[in-house]
Design a protein around this motif. Structure first.
Motif: not given
Length: 253
Positions: A43-45, A71-74, A98-106, A111-115
């Protein structure tokens, strides 16, 4: 809190930004309270997208319509914000948060499975970052008296207290006014099935027969829980989950 925030945002940014921003904030908060970590992060996105439009409005005088893609958030976008004219928070502090939130969210557990799942700690960082961003926007734009603005900002920034506290060897419902029946629903929402005796000890209900007769059996008859006296365990039903969610959200507010 939302009732105070909504008119401030509406007066400055109009209905569309306000509705979408408030809705995304409430979804993040509710999912965080319900310990739906992935949903809270996702939802943060939507929150980031709405606040980026606020930044465009504050720094450039207009914003990208919701029907058009941002535009892409870069880093180039961060540089655009930084080089614009306006308050430092709109140019640097909010965009970098916002960029920190965006990076963690994405790029993290969503989006990734880890141990070892980072979802809970990531959702916590995102939730309190979102609260800070919203509080900062209100601080800068409220137009209200300083004392009133301070009260609203403090209410947004206030730390959320867990309804259910888990120690190393103990658990407790922190609100002592919650009835035994509602405590059972909260415990089973957190973990189902549970042993009847374990729940009685957590709730600190002294009379064993009455715990079954006055607490568990009425919930069972209402189809909120399923009690199995044979193995001494209890499950929560779908309607019980819905009732527990309503209760937890009410207690949190």
């Amino acid at each position: 809190m939302v009732s105070k925030v909504h008119p401030i945002l509406l007066a400055r940014y109009g209905n569309e930004i306000t509705e979408r921003l408030v809705e995304s904030y409430q979804e993040i908060e509710e999912n965080f309270v319900m310990q739906k970590w992935k949903s809270s992060e996702l939802d943060a996105g939507h929150f980031v997208e709405s606040v980026r439009r606020i930044l465009e409005f504050e720094l450039f005088g207009s914003f990208t319509p919701y029907g058009s893609k941002l535009t892409n958030f870069n880093d180039a976008v961060l540089k655009q914000y930084e080089n614009a004219s306006g308050d430092e928070s709109f140019r640097m502090l909010i965009p970098r948060t916002l960029k920190s939130i965006f990076n963690i969210r994405n790029k993290r557990g969503v989006g990734h499975v880890g141990k070892i799942s980072p979802n809970k700690m990531d959702a916590t960082l995102i939730f309190y970052s979102v609260k800070w961003v919203l509080a900062e926007i209100i601080r800068l734009t409220s137009g209200l008296a300083i004392s009133e603005t301070q009260r609203i900002v403090d209410a947004i920034a206030e730390r959320n207290i867990d309804v259910l506290w888990k120690g190393e060897n103990s658990q407790r419902i922190l609100n002592s006014k919650v009835s035994a029946k509602n405590q059972v629903l909260i415990l089973l929402f957190d973990e189902s099935p549970r042993k009847l005796e374990d729940m009685r000890l957590v709730i600190e209900y002294q009379n064993k027969p009455n715990f079954l007769k006055l607490v568990l059996e009425p919930l069972h008859k209402a189809r909120l829980i399923e009690v199995n006296k044979g193995d001494g365990k209890c499950w929560i039903s779908p309607s019980g989950k819905a009732e527990a969610e309503r209760l937890i959200l009410k207690l949190n507010k």
